[in-house]
Scaffold this motif. Structure first.
Motif, mmCIF file in Angstrom:
data_model
loop_
_atom_site.group_PDB
_atom_site.id
_atom_site.type_symbol
_atom_site.label_atom_id
_atom_site.label_comp_id
_atom_site.label_asym_id
_atom_site.label_seq_id
_atom_site.Cartn_x
_atom_site.Cartn_y
_atom_site.Cartn_z
ATOM 1 N N THR A 26 1.016 -1.486 -0.199
ATOM 2 C CA THR A 26 -0.232 0.412 -0.309
ATOM 3 C C THR A 26 0.886 0.965 0.352
ATOM 4 N N LEU A 27 0.634 2.250 -0.292
ATOM 5 C CA LEU A 27 1.334 3.559 -0.481
ATOM 6 C C LEU A 27 0.705 3.639 0.855
ATOM 7 N N PHE A 28 0.280 3.584 2.118
ATOM 8 C CA PHE A 28 0.431 4.159 2.709
ATOM 9 C C PHE A 28 0.312 3.105 4.201
ATOM 10 N N ILE A 59 -6.442 -2.382 2.994
ATOM 11 C CA ILE A 59 -7.092 -2.499 1.568
ATOM 12 C C ILE A 59 -8.225 -3.469 1.325
ATOM 13 N N ASP A 110 -11.728 -1.564 -10.673
ATOM 14 C CA ASP A 110 -11.355 -0.175 -10.239
ATOM 15 C C ASP A 110 -9.812 -0.134 -9.683
ATOM 16 N N GLY A 114 -7.172 1.875 -11.508
ATOM 17 C CA GLY A 114 -6.470 3.127 -10.408
ATOM 18 C C GLY A 114 -5.114 2.993 -9.975
ATOM 19 N N ALA A 127 -13.115 9.031 -10.856
ATOM 20 C CA ALA A 127 -14.328 10.050 -10.914
ATOM 21 C C ALA A 127 -15.340 9.361 -11.829
ATOM 22 N N ASN A 128 -15.021 8.380 -13.094
ATOM 23 C CA ASN A 128 -16.114 8.388 -13.596
ATOM 24 C C ASN A 128 -15.733 6.393 -13.981
ATOM 25 N N LYS A 156 -7.157 15.235 -15.868
ATOM 26 C CA LYS A 156 -7.717 13.774 -16.838
ATOM 27 C C LYS A 156 -7.169 12.337 -17.342
ATOM 28 N N LEU A 178 -12.395 7.497 -16.116
ATOM 29 C CA LEU A 178 -11.900 8.317 -15.770
ATOM 30 C C LEU A 178 -11.283 8.933 -14.689
ATOM 31 N N PHE A 179 -10.022 9.008 -14.633
ATOM 32 C CA PHE A 179 -9.827 9.512 -13.510
ATOM 33 C C PHE A 179 -8.869 10.706 -12.902
ATOM 34 N N LEU A 182 -5.285 14.726 -8.278
ATOM 35 C CA LEU A 182 -5.327 15.355 -6.910
ATOM 36 C C LEU A 182 -4.827 16.601 -7.601
ATOM 37 N N VAL A 188 -11.324 19.117 -1.569
ATOM 38 C CA VAL A 188 -12.258 18.252 -2.129
ATOM 39 C C VAL A 188 -12.761 17.509 -1.238
HETATM 40 C C1 LIG Z 1 -2.616 2.222 -1.665
HETATM 41 C C2 LIG Z 1 -2.887 1.857 -3.124
HETATM 42 C C3 LIG Z 1 -2.924 0.534 -3.385
HETATM 43 C C4 LIG Z 1 -2.989 0.094 -5.191
HETATM 44 C C5 LIG Z 1 -4.588 0.720 -4.757
HETATM 45 C C6 LIG Z 1 -5.145 0.203 -6.749
HETATM 46 C C7 LIG Z 1 -5.768 1.776 -7.132
HETATM 47 C C8 LIG Z 1 -7.029 1.414 -5.962
HETATM 48 C C9 LIG Z 1 -7.270 3.711 -7.249
HETATM 49 C C10 LIG Z 1 -9.291 3.479 -6.591
HETATM 50 C C11 LIG Z 1 -9.476 4.713 -6.961
HETATM 51 C C12 LIG Z 1 -11.116 4.716 -6.138
HETATM 52 O O1 LIG Z 1 -12.056 3.979 -6.181
HETATM 53 S S1 LIG Z 1 -11.043 6.498 -5.734
HETATM 54 C C13 LIG Z 1 -12.334 6.238 -4.865
HETATM 55 C C14 LIG Z 1 -13.466 6.838 -5.633
HETATM 56 N N1 LIG Z 1 -13.841 8.345 -6.162
HETATM 57 C C15 LIG Z 1 -14.567 9.047 -4.807
HETATM 58 O O2 LIG Z 1 -14.342 8.687 -4.277
HETATM 59 C C16 LIG Z 1 -13.934 9.934 -6.245
HETATM 60 C C17 LIG Z 1 -14.645 11.497 -5.484
HETATM 61 N N2 LIG Z 1 -15.263 12.281 -6.644
HETATM 62 C C18 LIG Z 1 -14.719 13.179 -6.395
HETATM 63 O O3 LIG Z 1 -13.201 13.354 -5.303
HETATM 64 C C19 LIG Z 1 -13.939 14.668 -7.433
HETATM 65 O O4 LIG Z 1 -15.203 14.635 -7.816
HETATM 66 C C20 LIG Z 1 -12.613 14.652 -8.016
HETATM 67 C C21 LIG Z 1 -11.489 13.967 -6.782
HETATM 68 C C22 LIG Z 1 -12.912 13.228 -8.628
HETATM 69 C C23 LIG Z 1 -12.368 15.286 -9.221
HETATM 70 O O5 LIG Z 1 -12.743 16.518 -8.481
HETATM 71 P P1 LIG Z 1 -12.387 18.018 -8.471
HETATM 72 O O6 LIG Z 1 -10.201 17.044 -8.624
HETATM 73 O O7 LIG Z 1 -12.717 19.166 -7.702
HETATM 74 O O8 LIG Z 1 -12.109 18.232 -10.133
HETATM 75 P P2 LIG Z 1 -12.909 19.106 -11.349
HETATM 76 O O9 LIG Z 1 -12.459 20.264 -10.823
HETATM 77 O O10 LIG Z 1 -14.556 18.615 -10.337
HETATM 78 O O11 LIG Z 1 -13.327 18.074 -12.631
HETATM 79 C C24 LIG Z 1 -12.105 17.981 -13.545
HETATM 80 C C25 LIG Z 1 -12.218 17.846 -14.421
HETATM 81 O O12 LIG Z 1 -12.183 16.747 -14.844
HETATM 82 C C26 LIG Z 1 -14.000 16.730 -14.789
HETATM 83 N N3 LIG Z 1 -14.453 15.616 -14.769
HETATM 84 C C27 LIG Z 1 -15.146 15.783 -13.275
HETATM 85 N N4 LIG Z 1 -15.717 14.405 -12.677
HETATM 86 C C28 LIG Z 1 -16.176 14.174 -14.117
HETATM 87 C C29 LIG Z 1 -17.016 13.060 -14.250
HETATM 88 N N5 LIG Z 1 -17.684 12.549 -13.075
HETATM 89 N N6 LIG Z 1 -17.470 12.872 -15.754
HETATM 90 C C30 LIG Z 1 -16.792 13.093 -16.131
HETATM 91 N N7 LIG Z 1 -15.597 14.419 -16.542
HETATM 92 C C31 LIG Z 1 -15.632 14.974 -15.446
HETATM 93 C C32 LIG Z 1 -14.515 18.329 -14.676
HETATM 94 O O13 LIG Z 1 -15.076 18.229 -15.830
HETATM 95 C C33 LIG Z 1 -13.282 18.918 -14.680
HETATM 96 O O14 LIG Z 1 -13.170 18.878 -16.551
HETATM 97 P P3 LIG Z 1 -12.327 20.604 -17.200
HETATM 98 O O15 LIG Z 1 -12.817 20.796 -16.937
HETATM 99 O O16 LIG Z 1 -10.828 20.091 -16.911
HETATM 100 O O17 LIG Z 1 -11.781 19.918 -18.611
#
Ligand SMILES: CCCCCCCCCCCC(=O)SCCNC(=O)CCNC(=O)[C@H](O)C(C)(C)COP(=O)(O)OP(=O)(O)OC[C@H]1O[C@@H](n2cnc3c(N)ncnc32)[C@H](O)[C@@H]1OP(=O)(O)O
Length: 188
Positions: A26-28, A59, A110, A114, A127-128, A156, A178-179, A182, A188
């Motif tokens: 894990t990163l953390f 995790i 994911d 991810g 994000a999506n 993005k 879409l990721f 941060l 956020v």
């Molecule tokens: C330990 C490791 C081990 C290894 C682990 C392996 C990796 C695991 C990875 C797991 C990752 C997860 O599950 S994460 C958990 C699930 N995700 C979440 O909980 C995220 C919740 N959402 C958020 O926190 C926020 O919405 C963000 C951070 C995603 C975006 O917020 P922001 O940073 O303020 O960005 P924002 O200005 O809104 O948007 C930036 C640009 O993206 C676009 N945009 C934003 N959201 C969307 C969207 N859904 N669909 C389309 N476009 C979008 C905007 O239009 C904008 O485009 P433009 O105007 O610039 O063109």
């Protein structure tokens, strides 16, 4: 699973593929790292987090005893910008009888896309995630999750992915994601 692992480890010999760290990776590692991350990147969420419970954070995909949940290993190809995950969903991940739960498939998609996003841009969040479930995945079968980093536009990252049988004859799932990298300046 072992056969595929050995095949990919052989591909790593010339350096074209890299075996990504797995168990306990894990990163953390410490709760204070997690807390620092949350306060730096997710100040809004940090107000709602129970620091006491944070001490137990693990995790999600590493919470089951061996063989019962998410068994997986990931490999990365830097030239092709691909992460491949060899995944076997254990008996505790059942959805419909005899089938892997759609949420378990989504979790591993994911995690795979991810990982690809994190390798490319560091601290990211999903994000999506759009998933088309084409055919049910037999429970306890081994599948290949192939992800491809398609493009990066500013913060993005667009990553596509499919889930296939190991003989690549059956396409189980297709996904796009879409990721967002941060930005510590953004609340956020
Ligand atoms: C330990 C490791 C081990 C290894 C682990 C392996 C990796 C695991 C990875 C797991 C990752 C997860 O599950 S994460 C958990 C699930 N995700 C979440 O909980 C995220 C919740 N959402 C958020 O926190 C926020 O919405 C963000 C951070 C995603 C975006 O917020 P922001 O940073 O303020 O960005 P924002 O200005 O809104 O948007 C930036 C640009 O993206 C676009 N945009 C934003 N959201 C969307 C969207 N859904 N669909 C389309 N476009 C979008 C905007 O239009 C904008 O485009 P433009 O105007 O610039 O063109």
């Amino acid at each position: 699973m072992r056969l595929l692992f050995d095949q990919f480890m052989k591909k790593c010999e010339d350096g074209s593929w890299i075996h990504l760290p797995s168990y306990n990776y894990t990163l953390f590692q410490r709760s204070q790292d997690i807390s620092a991350f949350i306060h730096a990147y997710l100040p809004t969420a940090s107000k709602l987090i129970n620091e006491e419970k944070l001490l137990q954070a693990k995790i999600f995909t590493r919470n089951f005893e061996d063989g019962l949940g998410f068994e997986y290993v990931m490999f990365y190809n830097d030239v092709e910008k691909r992460v491949v995950c060899v995944f076997e969903g254990g008996p505790y991940l059942q959805g419909m009888p005899g089938c892997l739960h759609g949420g378990a498939i989504a979790t591993m998609i994911d995690a795979t896309v991810g990982t690809s996003a994190m390798i490319a841009e560091g601290i990211v969040m999903t994000a999506n995630l759009n998933i088309n479930f084409k055919r049910p995945v037999p429970l306890c079968s081994v599948v290949l999750i192939n992800s491809q980093l398609d493009k990066i536009e500013g913060r993005k990252l667009f990553i596509s992915c499919n889930v296939q049988s190991v003989d690549e004859k059956t396409l189980y799932t297709e996904a796009t994601s879409l990721f967002i990298k941060l930005d510590p300046e953004k609340q956020v």
